[in-house]
Motif scaffolding. Sequence first.
Motif, PDB file in Angstrom:
ATOM      1  N   GLY A 285       0.784  -1.233   0.000  1.00 55.07           N
ATOM      2  CA  GLY A 285       0.000   0.000   0.000  1.00 55.07           C
ATOM      3  C   GLY A 285       0.815   1.282   0.000  1.00 55.07           C
ATOM      4  O   GLY A 285       0.281   2.349   0.287  1.00 55.07           O
ATOM      5  N   ILE A 286       2.119   1.184  -0.318  1.00 57.41           N
ATOM      6  CA  ILE A 286       2.934   2.405  -0.371  1.00 57.41           C
ATOM      7  C   ILE A 286       2.966   2.905  -1.817  1.00 57.41           C
ATOM      8  O   ILE A 286       3.358   2.170  -2.727  1.00 57.41           O
ATOM      9  CB  ILE A 286       4.366   2.144   0.149  1.00 57.41           C
ATOM     10  N   LYS A 287       2.542   4.145  -1.999  1.00 58.21           N
ATOM     11  CA  LYS A 287       2.490   4.716  -3.352  1.00 58.21           C
ATOM     12  C   LYS A 287       3.849   5.280  -3.734  1.00 58.21           C
ATOM     13  O   LYS A 287       4.603   5.732  -2.866  1.00 58.21           O
ATOM     14  CB  LYS A 287       1.441   5.815  -3.396  1.00 58.21           C
ATOM     15  N   THR A 288       4.141   5.275  -5.030  1.00 55.46           N
ATOM     16  CA  THR A 288       5.425   5.822  -5.463  1.00 55.46           C
ATOM     17  C   THR A 288       5.220   6.858  -6.563  1.00 55.46           C
ATOM     18  O   THR A 288       4.461   6.637  -7.507  1.00 55.46           O
ATOM     19  CB  THR A 288       6.348   4.716  -6.028  1.00 55.46           C
ATOM     20  N   THR A 289       5.924   7.980  -6.398  1.00 53.45           N
ATOM     21  CA  THR A 289       6.055   8.942  -7.481  1.00 53.45           C
ATOM     22  C   THR A 289       7.485   8.769  -7.949  1.00 53.45           C
ATOM     23  O   THR A 289       8.377   8.586  -7.110  1.00 53.45           O
ATOM     24  CB  THR A 289       5.902  10.390  -6.952  1.00 53.45           C
TER      25      THR A 289
END
Length: 403
Positions: A30-34
């Motif tokens: 559930g960790i989003k990445t840009t």
Amino acid sequence: MSEKRVLLIIGGGVAAYKSLLLIRLLAKVGIKTTCIVTKAGEEFITPLSVGALSGERVFTDLFSLSDEAEMGHIELSRSADLIVVVPATADLMAKSANGFANDLASTTLLATDKRVLYVPSMNVRMWEHPATQKNLQTLKQRGALFVGPVEGDMACGEFGFGRMSEPETIADTVINTLAGDTHIDALKPQSLKGKHILITAGPTREPIDPVRYLSNNSSGKQGYALAQACIDLGANVSLVSGPVALTPPKGAHFIAVQTARDMLGACEAALPVDVFIAVAAVADWRPKTTGSKKIKKSKQAIPPLTLVENPDILKTIAHHKKRPPLVIGFAAETHNILPYAQAKLKRKNCDWMIANDVSGDVMGGDENTMILVTKDKIEHWTTQTKQNAAKQLATAIAKHIGT
Ligand code: C5P
């Protein structure tokens, strides 16, 4: 953990491809990445593949007016909880240590007040060069976090420190950092050089007569992968294995056994060691007697099979007068995984227990989901190949006892 976001700066190195797996591993929890891909990074992976995995727009160029209008470099870092530079090339480290700001990556690193985790990857000579070492110290003094590099084979054909940590290790470090664990001694070289590790693997075979036996479905894949991963980190590995269809890893001291009693004897003979890892699926019972001749089939009577208990190798070694300082067991369970593993940790006097769910096709399969259970923590690891799970475990051991 509330929803977290990581800004990945993907530099130009052969290991850049590993950042793709990192994006997936982070997404799974559930960790989003840009993502920012540097110009050099684009030589190794495409922004298209990065964008497909992150599900978000990828930023590549500082001087794109539309990027700056929609989300400037200041905003990019502001919306992240952590910045991860992966791979952190010698060039990116140098720029960042010296305050250069001539592209989007370096400008973002200069403009941020967020924590930065560097994942170095470079040729061993570049890593050991006084310039890189000085940059490393500068960045560390400013509070930067580091994971790796590790010792190993490199794409350039050399061997040594400079190899980038595996995505699983990086993901773990990111998760721990986001969870507030800032005591990561990630710079500690993850090496097992000079350590002797004893591993049991595969099934045991308990003969009924010269042609029949009791055994189980263990393929030995996880134990062999672990032996390989420990060797890769420089350990001296003794692998005591029941019958499997695998080739022992090069460099292992290999001892082939059949029965649980043979396995125990071989393990005791290998002591003292620094670490004992019991991966073998030891048969719990053996026939009380073994026929010296093949038992003949008869229509009148089915031969009785009386079983007796086999020695518990793990428990015996864990209570041995030459007990290794680190004893690790595997708890393969189909239900109630954690309570059973915790009870087993205690009962067998282990330091660590690797709990895994074998209700699917783990036994004989190529993937594994491990949970590391120690006396004071539980760490859920991602579902991954047995090789990668082995690397993660070997790295955890190296962090714990390594040189
Ligand atoms: O009790 P259980 O078989 O579930 O425990 C599993 C752990 O104990 C594994 O690490 C396995 O290698 C080890 N074991 C052993 N000797 C036995 C039975 C299990 O070393 N006889």
